[in-house]
Design a protein around this motif. Structure first.
Motif, PDB file in Angstrom:
ATOM      1  N   THR A   4      45.942  -5.321  25.557  1.00 35.52           N
ATOM      2  CA  THR A   4      45.260  -4.461  26.517  1.00 35.52           C
ATOM      3  C   THR A   4      46.157  -3.329  27.027  1.00 35.52           C
ATOM      4  O   THR A   4      45.650  -2.301  27.441  1.00 35.52           O
ATOM      5  N   SER A  50      48.791   0.997  23.242  1.00 39.13           N
ATOM      6  CA  SER A  50      47.904   1.594  22.246  1.00 39.13           C
ATOM      7  C   SER A  50      48.443   1.333  20.844  1.00 39.13           C
ATOM      8  O   SER A  50      49.599   0.945  20.657  1.00 39.13           O
ATOM      9  N   ASP A  92      39.809   2.282  18.321  1.00 36.91           N
ATOM     10  CA  ASP A  92      39.929   1.644  19.640  1.00 36.91           C
ATOM     11  C   ASP A  92      39.278   2.493  20.734  1.00 36.91           C
ATOM     12  O   ASP A  92      38.674   1.962  21.666  1.00 36.91           O
ATOM     13  N   GLU A  93      39.430   3.826  20.624  1.00 34.04           N
ATOM     14  CA  GLU A  93      38.832   4.703  21.641  1.00 34.04           C
ATOM     15  C   GLU A  93      37.315   4.633  21.582  1.00 34.04           C
ATOM     16  O   GLU A  93      36.641   4.548  22.609  1.00 34.04           O
ATOM     17  N   GLY A 104      36.028   1.535  23.008  1.00 33.21           N
ATOM     18  CA  GLY A 104      36.049   1.606  24.472  1.00 33.21           C
ATOM     19  C   GLY A 104      34.839   2.355  25.002  1.00 33.21           C
ATOM     20  O   GLY A 104      34.205   1.921  25.968  1.00 33.21           O
ATOM     21  N   HIS A 105      34.492   3.458  24.361  1.00 31.96           N
ATOM     22  CA  HIS A 105      33.333   4.245  24.812  1.00 31.96           C
ATOM     23  C   HIS A 105      32.018   3.518  24.527  1.00 31.96           C
ATOM     24  O   HIS A 105      30.973   3.895  25.057  1.00 31.96           O
ATOM     25  N   ILE A 140      34.773  -3.933  21.184  1.00 27.16           N
ATOM     26  CA  ILE A 140      36.129  -3.933  20.646  1.00 27.16           C
ATOM     27  C   ILE A 140      36.093  -3.413  19.210  1.00 27.16           C
ATOM     28  O   ILE A 140      35.061  -3.469  18.544  1.00 27.16           O
ATOM     29  N   SER A 141      37.243  -2.938  18.757  1.00 27.71           N
ATOM     30  CA  SER A 141      37.317  -2.354  17.412  1.00 27.71           C
ATOM     31  C   SER A 141      36.823  -3.335  16.356  1.00 27.71           C
ATOM     32  O   SER A 141      36.164  -2.933  15.394  1.00 27.71           O
TER      33      SER A 141
END
Ligand SMILES: *Cc1c(COP(=O)(O)O)cnc(C)c1O
Length: 368
Positions: A225, A228, A342-343, A346-347, A351-352
């Motif tokens: 968490t 990055s 990952d971004e 998040g949006h 999770i990836s």
């Protein structure tokens, strides 16, 4: 064209990162769920320096054998029937044993000496409360398997390894190390241990034991968490791209897409991109999601927000920051170097792992 490009060199790089972090452990590289959506056939050649691979189903194990993987294959949920147990023996697959029926199959049908199936991953439930024998039973189960001729690897799984300070981590570590020490003292000093997924590899270097079981980290996504993928020096193993198929200008107060969800404040230049949830791009991304447009003419990169609702076959992006001359067939990166998966996860409130696993069969798949 919608394209998923897999980068074997990135996977090998990420595997080396794991090996540097866990220099004294063997690596069971997790390739379940079609190698987290990357394609088993595409990733196996990049994992030649792993000591084994891990899968969740017998079908996945047999596929990997068919592709020529001749080292260890660990079946992490074990056999689902006596017949599967026999097939595991036939194809030299090592199984997790996590509940009574699996124990009975193993005791009734003992693989020949030298068979990889004679290596049993005995699952101990240290607090995740999904699979595994509890503290009261694990000692006697280990004893029976050992007496039947099995070599044992005591295995458990973290529930919260991504969050280093979570109080259950210390509890799981304490339970595992104590039972492993007891098994080694009372049954055999050769009994091995396996604890860590990707997040455990990063967050718990003191508890790597004999085998680590990295998954997501191999594909270049951050497992923890607070750091990055870039900070961990991981390279994305997948580039997901599409292209611009139309250019438009939307007038002030005009809305874009289903539900007329997004409204232009002023005249706004937009582009249609040939990708949608039918390809695996998440429908639920928030307004912070962006793509990278690579101008087909200049090869300049532009960061462009996703606007309006994601549809099955297309998304709309705001290209205000790109020049008027932006070429119609410009490439659009949905995830890869920027943005990272990952971004976007998040949006999308996920999770990836999920975004990677649920890519559809529509995008064309190529190797870099
Ligand atoms: C999937 C899996 C892993 C890998 O988890 P990551 O979070 O992707 O590293 C490790 N161990 C077991 C038992 C698994 O099922």
């Amino acid at each position: 064209m919608r394209t998923i490009t897999i980068k074997p060199k990135a996977i090998t790089h990420n595997l080396n990162q794991v090996k540097q972090r866990a220099p004294h452990s063997k690596v069971l590289a997790m390739v379940k769920s079609n190698a987290y959506g990357h394609g088993v056939a595409a990733v196996l050649p990049a994992l030649q320096q792993a000591d084994g691979i891990g899968v969740a189903t017998l079908t996945e194990a047999l596929e990997a054998r068919q592709l020529g993987w001749n080292k260890t294959i660990g079946l992490v949920e074990g056999a689902f029937s006596a017949d599967e147990w026999q097939q595991a023996i036939d194809h030299d697959i090592s199984c997790v044993i996590h509940h009574r029926p699996q124990l009975e199959w193993a005791l009734q049908n003992i693989p020949p000496a030298g068979s990889a199936t004679r290596v049993a991953w005995l699952k101990y439930n240290t607090g995740m409360n999904r699979l595994g024998f509890n503290a009261e039973e694990v000692l006697s189960v280990a004893k029976r398997l050992h007496e039947a001729g099995y070599q044992l690897i005591l295995a458990t799984h973290f529930a919260n390894a991504d969050e280093r300070e979570h109080p259950l981590n210390a509890m799981q570590i304490q339970r595992f190390s104590s039972v492993l020490a007891t098994l080694q003292a009372t049954i055999s000093p050769d009994i091995q241990g396996s604890f860590c997924n990707s997040a455990g590899v990063v967050n718990f270097p003191e508890h790597h034991y004999n085998w680590v079981r990295p998954g997501i980290i191999l594909y270049g996504s951050s497992p923890v968490t607070d750091q990055s993928a870039q900070a961990l020096d991981l390279q994305p193993a997948m580039d997901f791209s599409a292209q611009i198929i139309a250019l438009q200008t939307v007038g002030a107060n005009d809305a874009v897409g289903y539900g007329s969800h997004w409204q232009a404040q002023t005249d706004t230049r937009t582009a249609l991109v040939s990708v949608g949830y039918g390809d695996g791009y998440p429908r639920v991304v928030t307004g912070d999601a962006y793509v990278t447009v690579i101008d087909a003419d200049s090869t300049q990169h532009y960061r462009c927000p996703v606007i309006g609702r994601v549809a099955m076959d297309m998304i709309v992006i705001d290209i205000s920051d790109a020049p008027e001359s932006l070429a119609l067939d410009s490439k659009v990166i949905l995830w890869g170097d920027a943005p990272r998966v990952d971004e976007i996860a998040g949006h999308a409130g996920t999770i990836s792992y999920e975004l990677l696993c649920r890519l559809s069969i529509r995008p064309k798949r190529v190797l870099a």
